[in-house]
Design a protein around this motif. Structure first.
Motif, PDB file in Angstrom:
ATOM      1  N   HIS A 147       5.908-112.874 -42.192  1.00 31.52           N
ATOM      2  CA  HIS A 147       4.536-112.565 -42.615  1.00 31.52           C
ATOM      3  C   HIS A 147       3.669-113.820 -42.699  1.00 31.52           C
ATOM      4  O   HIS A 147       2.440-113.736 -42.672  1.00 31.52           O
ATOM      5  N   TYR A 148       4.324-114.979 -42.787  1.00 30.87           N
ATOM      6  CA  TYR A 148       3.598-116.227 -42.974  1.00 30.87           C
ATOM      7  C   TYR A 148       3.753-117.159 -41.773  1.00 30.87           C
ATOM      8  O   TYR A 148       4.722-117.060 -41.014  1.00 30.87           O
ATOM      9  N   ILE A 149       2.821-118.080 -41.652  1.00 30.28           N
ATOM     10  CA  ILE A 149       2.910-119.119 -40.622  1.00 30.28           C
ATOM     11  C   ILE A 149       4.125-119.990 -40.921  1.00 30.28           C
ATOM     12  O   ILE A 149       4.337-120.411 -42.064  1.00 30.28           O
ATOM     13  N   ASN A 150       4.917-120.264 -39.916  1.00 39.78           N
ATOM     14  CA  ASN A 150       6.049-121.176 -40.059  1.00 39.78           C
ATOM     15  C   ASN A 150       5.508-122.606 -39.969  1.00 39.78           C
ATOM     16  O   ASN A 150       5.360-123.161 -38.885  1.00 39.78           O
TER      17      ASN A 150
ATOM     18  N   LEU B 239      -3.681-117.675 -48.806  1.00 37.18           N
ATOM     19  CA  LEU B 239      -4.675-116.606 -48.851  1.00 37.18           C
ATOM     20  C   LEU B 239      -4.056-115.241 -48.563  1.00 37.18           C
ATOM     21  O   LEU B 239      -4.575-114.210 -49.011  1.00 37.18           O
ATOM     22  N   LYS B 240      -2.941-115.235 -47.833  1.00 33.16           N
ATOM     23  CA  LYS B 240      -2.239-113.974 -47.588  1.00 33.16           C
ATOM     24  C   LYS B 240      -1.577-113.453 -48.859  1.00 33.16           C
ATOM     25  O   LYS B 240      -1.502-112.248 -49.080  1.00 33.16           O
TER      26      LYS B 240
ATOM     27  N   TYR C 290       0.145-138.573 -39.822  1.00 31.98           N
ATOM     28  CA  TYR C 290       0.747-137.292 -39.440  1.00 31.98           C
ATOM     29  C   TYR C 290      -0.375-136.253 -39.366  1.00 31.98           C
ATOM     30  O   TYR C 290      -1.557-136.576 -39.556  1.00 31.98           O
ATOM     31  N   ASP C 291      -0.046-135.028 -39.082  1.00 34.79           N
ATOM     32  CA  ASP C 291      -1.042-133.969 -38.887  1.00 34.79           C
ATOM     33  C   ASP C 291      -1.434-133.313 -40.212  1.00 34.79           C
ATOM     34  O   ASP C 291      -1.265-132.090 -40.388  1.00 34.79           O
ATOM     35  N   LYS C 292      -1.980-134.076 -41.123  1.00 32.66           N
ATOM     36  CA  LYS C 292      -2.311-133.577 -42.459  1.00 32.66           C
ATOM     37  C   LYS C 292      -3.267-132.386 -42.416  1.00 32.66           C
ATOM     38  O   LYS C 292      -3.044-131.378 -43.111  1.00 32.66           O
ATOM     39  N   ASP C 293      -4.324-132.480 -41.638  1.00 34.66           N
ATOM     40  CA  ASP C 293      -5.318-131.402 -41.613  1.00 34.66           C
ATOM     41  C   ASP C 293      -4.694-130.079 -41.190  1.00 34.66           C
ATOM     42  O   ASP C 293      -5.031-129.018 -41.733  1.00 34.66           O
TER      43      ASP C 293
ATOM     44  N   ASP D 195      -2.636-124.624 -42.470  1.00 38.38           N
ATOM     45  CA  ASP D 195      -1.583-123.599 -42.401  1.00 38.38           C
ATOM     46  C   ASP D 195      -1.149-123.147 -43.790  1.00 38.38           C
ATOM     47  O   ASP D 195      -0.927-121.958 -44.033  1.00 38.38           O
ATOM     48  N   ILE D 196      -1.015-124.097 -44.710  1.00 34.60           N
ATOM     49  CA  ILE D 196      -0.615-123.738 -46.072  1.00 34.60           C
ATOM     50  C   ILE D 196      -1.708-122.899 -46.746  1.00 34.60           C
ATOM     51  O   ILE D 196      -1.411-121.911 -47.437  1.00 34.60           O
TER      52      ILE D 196
END
Length: 204
Positions: A61-64, A36-37, A22-25, A30-31
């Motif tokens: 405010h955060y990445i979905n 950091l926000k 899967y797209d682990k990186d 994103d997390i």
């Protein structure tokens, strides 16, 4: 390979998830960006000190974070794990990702249960055993004794148990088993995990 054992006399299962499946990186990126926000994003309680998405998924405010690809991996692995339990014929498992969490130095998640669900799955997305503390399970019925070696088979005599885990491990335990994440020591590496609730139903 799926392995099973008993913690406090209660069955649990562990397996490893291929990080290339899967797209682990991208998930880690994103997390980390969300963390950091706000390292103390917490809409759950007034005690824990960590960044997590529970009760706050729709915050603009955060990445979905897109869990579509890793969810597809869970869709294959979780039913295989559930087959290891002695379930009645016709039982189906329904599961969905309900949280991700991220923490570093001082990070802590207070004791809780997933009482409305049969099982909870924890995917250790980023975890360094040298600096990170695994989920700590709490035994409400411990009968303390100093005659047993420190082993999972005798964990029923321990008030808490930290399951040995490593990065990319996926662990399934009953939802009624209380657990917490103890306060983390000094570390610059982020501890990340994805949480899935699992509910069983008899369909025939």
């Amino acid at each position: 390979m799926i392995e099973s054992d008993r913690l406090f006399g209660i069955p649990f299962f562990t397996t490893h998830i291929d990080p290339t499946s899967y797209d682990k990186d991208q998930l880690v990126k994103d997390i980390k960006s969300n963390y950091l926000k706000n390292p103390t994003r917490n809409e759950w309680d007034n005690l824990s000190h960590l960044h997590h998405s529970y009760n706050d998924w729709d915050n603009p405010h955060y990445i979905n974070v897109n869990f579509t690809k890793v969810q597809a991996v869970y869709d294959k692995i979780i039913p295989q794990c559930l087959q290891k339990f002695k379930l009645k014929r016709g039982v189906k498992g329904n599961f969905r990702i309900v949280n991700y969490n991220c923490m570093s130095e001082g990070g802590y998640m207070s004791p809780h249960k997933h009482v409305n669900f049969d099982f909870v799955g924890i995917h250790y997305l980023q975890f360094d055993p040298k600096v990170h503390i695994p989920t700590e399970f709490i035994n409400d019925f411990a009968q303390k004794s100093n005659v047993f070696v420190d082993d999972v088979y005798t964990s029923c005599y321990k008030s808490t148990w930290r399951m040995p885990v490593e990065e990319d491990m996926f662990c399934i335990t009953p939802g009624f088993l209380p657990h917490q994440v103890p306060k983390h020591p000094k570390t610059n590496k982020l501890r990340m995990s994805i949480i899935t609730n699992i509910q069983l139903e008899l369909v025939i």
